[in-house]
Design a protein around this motif. Structure first.
Motif, PDB file in Angstrom:
ATOM      1  N   GLU A   7       0.980  -3.117  -9.612  1.00 46.31           N
ATOM      2  CA  GLU A   7       0.628  -1.729  -9.922  1.00 46.31           C
ATOM      3  C   GLU A   7      -0.069  -1.040  -8.745  1.00 46.31           C
ATOM      4  O   GLU A   7       0.208   0.116  -8.440  1.00 46.31           O
ATOM      5  CB  GLU A   7      -0.247  -1.687 -11.174  1.00 46.31           C
ATOM      6  N   LEU A   8      -0.943  -1.749  -8.065  1.00 44.21           N
ATOM      7  CA  LEU A   8      -1.681  -1.161  -6.956  1.00 44.21           C
ATOM      8  C   LEU A   8      -0.753  -0.820  -5.787  1.00 44.21           C
ATOM      9  O   LEU A   8      -0.848   0.250  -5.189  1.00 44.21           O
ATOM     10  CB  LEU A   8      -2.801  -2.098  -6.502  1.00 44.21           C
ATOM     11  N   ARG A  13       2.215   3.261  -2.588  1.00 44.20           N
ATOM     12  CA  ARG A  13       3.504   3.750  -2.099  1.00 44.20           C
ATOM     13  C   ARG A  13       3.725   5.189  -2.583  1.00 44.20           C
ATOM     14  O   ARG A  13       4.223   6.038  -1.853  1.00 44.20           O
ATOM     15  CB  ARG A  13       4.644   2.838  -2.537  1.00 44.20           C
ATOM     16  N   ALA A  14       3.324   5.468  -3.815  1.00 43.41           N
ATOM     17  CA  ALA A  14       3.435   6.824  -4.344  1.00 43.41           C
ATOM     18  C   ALA A  14       2.532   7.785  -3.572  1.00 43.41           C
ATOM     19  O   ALA A  14       2.918   8.927  -3.280  1.00 43.41           O
ATOM     20  CB  ALA A  14       3.096   6.850  -5.827  1.00 43.41           C
ATOM     21  N   VAL A  15       1.343   7.330  -3.210  1.00 44.18           N
ATOM     22  CA  VAL A  15       0.430   8.156  -2.412  1.00 44.18           C
ATOM     23  C   VAL A  15       1.068   8.473  -1.056  1.00 44.18           C
ATOM     24  O   VAL A  15       1.041   9.608  -0.590  1.00 44.18           O
ATOM     25  CB  VAL A  15      -0.939   7.456  -2.216  1.00 44.18           C
ATOM     26  N   GLN A  16       1.658   7.482  -0.439  1.00 41.42           N
ATOM     27  CA  GLN A  16       2.300   7.673   0.867  1.00 41.42           C
ATOM     28  C   GLN A  16       3.454   8.668   0.757  1.00 41.42           C
ATOM     29  O   GLN A  16       3.598   9.564   1.584  1.00 41.42           O
ATOM     30  CB  GLN A  16       2.796   6.335   1.390  1.00 41.42           C
ATOM     31  N   VAL A  58      -1.475  -6.375 -20.000  1.00 38.68           N
ATOM     32  CA  VAL A  58      -0.135  -6.081 -20.512  1.00 38.68           C
ATOM     33  C   VAL A  58       0.725  -5.478 -19.408  1.00 38.68           C
ATOM     34  O   VAL A  58       1.877  -5.882 -19.204  1.00 38.68           O
ATOM     35  CB  VAL A  58      -0.201  -5.128 -21.730  1.00 38.68           C
ATOM     36  N   VAL A  59       0.179  -4.517 -18.671  1.00 36.79           N
ATOM     37  CA  VAL A  59       0.921  -3.893 -17.570  1.00 36.79           C
ATOM     38  C   VAL A  59       1.281  -4.942 -16.521  1.00 36.79           C
ATOM     39  O   VAL A  59       2.413  -5.008 -16.045  1.00 36.79           O
ATOM     40  CB  VAL A  59       0.112  -2.736 -16.936  1.00 36.79           C
ATOM     41  N   SER A  60       0.322  -5.776 -16.164  1.00 35.11           N
ATOM     42  CA  SER A  60       0.557  -6.819 -15.167  1.00 35.11           C
ATOM     43  C   SER A  60       1.666  -7.766 -15.613  1.00 35.11           C
ATOM     44  O   SER A  60       2.564  -8.113 -14.839  1.00 35.11           O
ATOM     45  CB  SER A  60      -0.742  -7.590 -14.923  1.00 35.11           C
ATOM     46  N   ARG A  61       1.650  -8.183 -16.881  1.00 34.61           N
ATOM     47  CA  ARG A  61       2.685  -9.080 -17.402  1.00 34.61           C
ATOM     48  C   ARG A  61       4.055  -8.410 -17.377  1.00 34.61           C
ATOM     49  O   ARG A  61       5.046  -9.004 -16.966  1.00 34.61           O
ATOM     50  CB  ARG A  61       2.350  -9.504 -18.831  1.00 34.61           C
ATOM     51  N   LYS A  62       4.113  -7.149 -17.772  1.00 35.74           N
ATOM     52  CA  LYS A  62       5.393  -6.430 -17.776  1.00 35.74           C
ATOM     53  C   LYS A  62       5.956  -6.289 -16.362  1.00 35.74           C
ATOM     54  O   LYS A  62       7.164  -6.404 -16.159  1.00 35.74           O
ATOM     55  CB  LYS A  62       5.240  -5.060 -18.433  1.00 35.74           C
ATOM     56  N   LEU A  63       5.084  -6.040 -15.387  1.00 35.81           N
ATOM     57  CA  LEU A  63       5.545  -5.952 -14.000  1.00 35.81           C
ATOM     58  C   LEU A  63       6.085  -7.304 -13.535  1.00 35.81           C
ATOM     59  O   LEU A  63       7.140  -7.378 -12.901  1.00 35.81           O
ATOM     60  CB  LEU A  63       4.412  -5.487 -13.086  1.00 35.81           C
TER      61      LEU A  63
END
Length: 87
Positions: A7-8, A13-16, A58-63
Motif C-alpha cells: 500500500e505504501l 507512486r501515485a504521489v509521483q 485486511v488490506v495487506s492480506r488482499k494486496l
C-alpha cells in the motif's frame, strides 16, 4: 502494479504521478490556459473513515493475495477549460 508493491509503495507512486500532472497544469497556466467550470449543483465532501490495525491487516492480506495483480492504469486527466463567463 509491481510484484513487491504494498500500500505504501502504491501511495508514493501515485504521489509521483500526481506531481507530473501538477507540473503540466503549471505549464499550461503559464501558457495562458484557464481552467475550472461552474458546477450545476453543490459538490460533496467525502471523508476517509478511520482505519485501525484490523482494517490495515485486511488490506495487506488482499494486496498479498493479488488484489491488484496485473493492474496497469494509465494516467487519466480531464482538463476542463474555464467557462467563458467565469471571471
Amino acid at each position: 502494479m509491481l510484484p513487491d508493491d504494498d500500500e505504501l509503495k502504491l501511495f508514493w507512486r501515485a504521489v509521483q504521478t500526481s506531481a507530473g500532472v501538477y507540473a503540466e497544469l503549471l505549464q499550461r497556466l503559464a501558457a495562458g490556459e484557464r481552467f475550472g467550470q461552474r458546477q450545476a449543483h453543490k459538490g460533496r465532501l467525502y471523508q476517509v473513515k478511520q482505519r485501525g490495525l484490523a482494517q490495515e491487516q485486511v488490506v495487506s492480506r488482499k494486496l498479498r493475495d493479488g488484489l491488484l495483480k496485473g493492474l496497469d492504469l494509465d494516467v487519466r486527466v480531464t482538463w476542463f477549460a474555464a467557462d467563458a463567463a467565469a471571471p
